[in-house]
Write an enzyme that holds these catalytic residues in place. Structure first.
Site, mmCIF file in Angstrom:
data_model
loop_
_atom_site.group_PDB
_atom_site.id
_atom_site.type_symbol
_atom_site.label_atom_id
_atom_site.label_comp_id
_atom_site.label_asym_id
_atom_site.label_seq_id
_atom_site.Cartn_x
_atom_site.Cartn_y
_atom_site.Cartn_z
ATOM 1 N N GLY A 46 0.825 -1.194 0.000
ATOM 2 C CA GLY A 46 0.000 0.000 0.000
ATOM 3 C C GLY A 46 0.864 1.250 0.000
ATOM 4 N N GLY A 47 0.220 2.392 -0.071
ATOM 5 C CA GLY A 47 0.932 3.658 -0.011
ATOM 6 C C GLY A 47 1.449 4.123 -1.354
ATOM 7 N N THR A 94 8.409 6.012 -2.048
ATOM 8 C CA THR A 94 9.375 6.363 -1.016
ATOM 9 C C THR A 94 10.759 5.972 -1.498
ATOM 10 O OG1 THR A 94 9.829 6.313 1.359
ATOM 11 C CG2 THR A 94 9.314 4.205 0.307
ATOM 12 N N TRP A 95 11.753 6.286 -0.683
ATOM 13 C CA TRP A 95 13.150 5.964 -0.988
ATOM 14 C C TRP A 95 13.709 5.081 0.107
ATOM 15 C CZ3 TRP A 95 17.651 7.031 1.794
ATOM 16 C CH2 TRP A 95 18.859 6.844 1.111
ATOM 17 N N HIS A 96 14.555 4.134 -0.278
ATOM 18 C CA HIS A 96 15.324 3.347 0.688
ATOM 19 C C HIS A 96 16.791 3.474 0.339
ATOM 20 C CE1 HIS A 96 11.742 1.601 2.319
ATOM 21 N NE2 HIS A 96 11.426 0.989 1.190
ATOM 22 N N ALA A 143 8.771 5.363 7.945
ATOM 23 C CA ALA A 143 7.684 5.057 7.016
ATOM 24 C C ALA A 143 7.167 3.646 7.271
ATOM 25 C CB ALA A 143 8.175 5.174 5.573
ATOM 26 N N CYS A 181 5.804 9.610 -0.192
ATOM 27 C CA CYS A 181 4.545 9.138 0.405
ATOM 28 C C CYS A 181 3.372 10.043 0.054
ATOM 29 C CB CYS A 181 4.680 8.986 1.925
ATOM 30 S SG CYS A 181 6.026 7.902 2.424
#
Length: 231
Positions: free
Chosen positions: A82-83, A86-88, A153, A184
C-alpha cells in the site's frame, strides 16, 4: 463484530524468527519476502522478521501518482504494498515482518502496533515521535527545528492473512533523494533522521537489538522470543 486487540496479533505462538541480513538489493529482499510469505501461508515456514538495509532505490506503492515520481528520471521499482512512493538506502533500518495475523480484520491494529514499537524505541533516544492523524508512519511534530517531519515510514501488504513489507526508520541516511520525489504523497511536510534530530551519529546497527527487544517483549506488538534469532 469486534476483535480482541489484547495480547499478540500473531496467529502463531511459536517464536518469531529474526534475520539480520545487512545490505541487500531490494529485489533480492522482495523475492525472499515472497518465499517466506508463501511458506507461512502453506504452513511450512515460521513467522519471520527480516532486518536489513538497501542500496539506494525508489519504490512505488499501489497509490503512487505520476507526479510523485522522481523528477530526474531515476528508475523506480513498482511494488505490491500500500501507499505511494518512497526511498530506501544505506543508513535506514528496514524491517519486513512476515507474519500470519490472528485476525484478518486486524490490519489497522497491526500497523498501530508497528508504529508503537518504533515510537517506544525512539523515546529511548529522547525523541518524542508521534502518530499524526491523516499521515502514515511515525512523525516528529512541528517545533523550533521545523515543520512536521517523517522519521519512519510504514507500508504493508496482507494476502491471505500473511503480512509483507513493513517499516523503514531513518537513522543516518542521506535525505537528498527525498527532494526528487513527493515522498509518500506528502508535499506539505518534511523528512528527518535520528542523527539529524540528535546532532550525533546513530546507525541502523545501533537500533537492531532494541527494535528486536521491543517486538519481543511488548505484548501489544509481535511477541517475538529469542529462539531462532540470527543476531
Amino acid at each position: 463484530m469486534g476483535y480482541d486487540r489484547t495480547g499478540s496479533c500473531r496467529a502463531a505462538t511459536a517464536p518469531l524468527h529474526v534475520e539480520q541480513l545487512g545490505l541487500v538489493e531490494y529485489r533480492t529482499a522482495w523475492d525472499a519476502q515472497r518465499a517466506h510469505a508463501a511458506a507461512r501461508r502453506d504452513g511450512t515456514g515460521p513467522d519471520v522478521l527480516m532486518l536489513l538495509e538497501h542500496p539506494p532505490v525508489y519504490t512505488a506503492g499501489k497509490r503512487t501518482r505520476p507526479a510523485d515520481r522522481p523528477t530526474d528520471g531515476t528508475p523506480v521499482v513498482d511494488v505490491d504494498r500500500g501507499g505511494r512512493i518512497t526511498w530506501h538506502g544505506p543508513g535506514q533500518l528496514v524491517g519486513y515482518p512476515i507474519i500470519k495475523l490472528k485476525n484478518k480484520a486486524g490490519i489497522r491494529d497491526y500497523v498501530e502496533r508497528l508504529e508503537a514499537v518504533i515510537i517506544a524505541v525512539l523515546a529511548d533516544y529522547g525523541i518524542a515521535a508521534v502518530r499524526i492523524k491523516g499521515r502514515a508512519g511515525v512523525w516528529i511534530k512541528q517545533d523550533e527545528k521545523g515543520p512536521d517531519r517523517k522519521i519512519a515510514a510504514i507500508g504493508i501488504r496482507v494476502h491471505e492473512g500473511v503480512t509483507m513489507h513493513g517499516f523503514a526508520i531513518n537513522c543516518n541516511n542521506d535525505l537528498a533523494p527525498y527532494g526528487q520525489i513527493i515522498a509518500c504523497g506528502i508535499s506539505d511536510a518534511g523528512v528527518t533522521t535520528i542523527t539529524q534530530e540528535l546532532g550525533r551519529d546513530v546507525t541502523p546497527a545501533d537500533l537492531v537489538s532494541r527494535i528486536t527487544e521491543e517486538l519481543r517483549n511488548n505484548e501489544q506488538a509481535l511477541v517475538a522470543t529469542p529462539e531462532g534469532a540470527l543476531l
